[in-house]
Design a protein around this motif. Structure first.
Motif, PDB file in Angstrom:
ATOM      1  N   VAL A  62     -21.662  73.704  -3.111  1.00  0.00           N
ATOM      2  CA  VAL A  62     -21.413  75.031  -2.462  1.00  0.00           C
ATOM      3  C   VAL A  62     -21.554  74.871  -0.903  1.00  0.00           C
ATOM      4  CG1 VAL A  62     -22.330  77.271  -2.401  1.00  0.00           C
ATOM      5  CG2 VAL A  62     -21.948  76.103  -4.674  1.00  0.00           C
ATOM      6  N   TRP A  63     -22.586  74.073  -0.683  1.00  0.00           N
ATOM      7  CA  TRP A  63     -22.786  74.053   0.859  1.00  0.00           C
ATOM      8  C   TRP A  63     -21.589  73.546   1.833  1.00  0.00           C
ATOM      9  CZ3 TRP A  63     -26.445  76.754   2.941  1.00  0.00           C
ATOM     10  CH2 TRP A  63     -27.602  76.901   2.258  1.00  0.00           C
ATOM     11  N   ASP A  64     -20.826  72.438   1.220  1.00  0.00           N
ATOM     12  CA  ASP A  64     -19.550  71.971   1.597  1.00  0.00           C
ATOM     13  C   ASP A  64     -18.564  72.993   1.859  1.00  0.00           C
ATOM     14  OD1 ASP A  64     -20.364  69.233   1.539  1.00  0.00           O
ATOM     15  OD2 ASP A  64     -20.348  69.337  -0.545  1.00  0.00           O
ATOM     16  N   PHE A  65     -18.344  73.783   1.018  1.00  0.00           N
ATOM     17  CA  PHE A  65     -17.324  75.004   0.857  1.00  0.00           C
ATOM     18  C   PHE A  65     -17.889  76.185   1.891  1.00  0.00           C
ATOM     19  CE2 PHE A  65     -16.362  73.381  -3.395  1.00  0.00           C
ATOM     20  CZ  PHE A  65     -14.890  73.232  -3.021  1.00  0.00           C
ATOM     21  N   LEU A  66     -18.982  76.400   2.110  1.00  0.00           N
ATOM     22  CA  LEU A  66     -19.418  77.352   2.874  1.00  0.00           C
ATOM     23  C   LEU A  66     -19.316  76.760   4.517  1.00  0.00           C
ATOM     24  CD1 LEU A  66     -22.869  78.488   1.575  1.00  0.00           C
ATOM     25  CD2 LEU A  66     -20.848  79.954   1.740  1.00  0.00           C
TER      26      LEU A  66
END
Length: 212
Positions: free
Chosen positions: A208-212
């Motif tokens: 999720v952090w990568d997409f954010l």
């Protein structure tokens, strides 16, 4: 991120855009639990940014202010590249980098003729390991100099530039070629250049952090 940081330097974007992008890159250090380095780089960048905002407009008032503004602007413009490079080298292992490069497949699933060539993967793996090894060599040289009472202290090399050239820079340059050869031989010994499909213990996936 490295490409974006270099574009910031080449096209000389506005200060606000540069500060916002650099802040996002610095945020990655804190998300990856590398808080110490993140705090140091944040203090350095935003300290230079403050100098540029409050000192550079008054640079015509004296020689020292002109010199300070020159150094602060030059270092600040290069810092985004240094920050992203530091993040890449401090959070990415050789195994992770090699696994990521091997996943770059432009062909059909299972067709390994179209993967990124080994002539690209091997130099990348060597480069990632090269700088930490040279850093370790530098620390050993400084320890040997301190043992002999030569240029003791962190600021001694700046006060004695000729000693720095003779006792630090020359040994590092002479040893760099050997380091590159040793790292290449080590990578090849571990089978990085063998043909066919390579397996890896590292499982890479987006979070999720990568997409954010």
């Amino acid at each position: 991120l490295l490409l974006l940081a270099n574009l910031l330097l080449l096209f000389h974007v506005g200060t606000a855009a540069e500060a916002a992008t650099t802040a996002l890159c610095l945020l990655l250090f804190f998300l990856s639990s590398n808080i110490g380095m993140g705090l140091r780089l944040s203090a350095l960048y935003f300290g230079l940014l403050a100098v540029d905002i409050f000192v550079v407009p008054r640079a015509g008032e004296g020689v020292l202010l002109n010199l300070l503004s020159l150094v602060s602007v030059g270092v600040r413009m290069m810092l985004p590249c240094i920050i992203t490079g530091a993040y890449a080298f401090s959070t990415t292992t050789i195994g992770e980098l090699t696994a990521a490069l091997r996943c770059l497949d432009a062909g059909r699933p299972g067709d390994y003729l179209y993967r990124l060539p080994e002539s690209v993967i091997i130099p990348c793996a060597v480069v990632v390991r090269f700088f930490p090894t040279v850093g370790e060599d530098y620390r050993q040289i400084r320890a040997a100099m301190a043992l002999r009472g030569i240029a003791e202290g962190r600021g001694a090399l700046l006060l004695h530039p000729m000693q720095s050239l003779e006792y630090v820079l020359m040994p590092l340059l002479m040893n760099s070629n050997n380091v590159a050869q040793d790292l290449s031989a080590a990578a090849l010994t571990k089978g990085i250049g063998l043909p066919g499909r390579h397996t890896c213990m590292t499982e890479l996936r987006l979070t999720v952090w990568d997409f954010l």
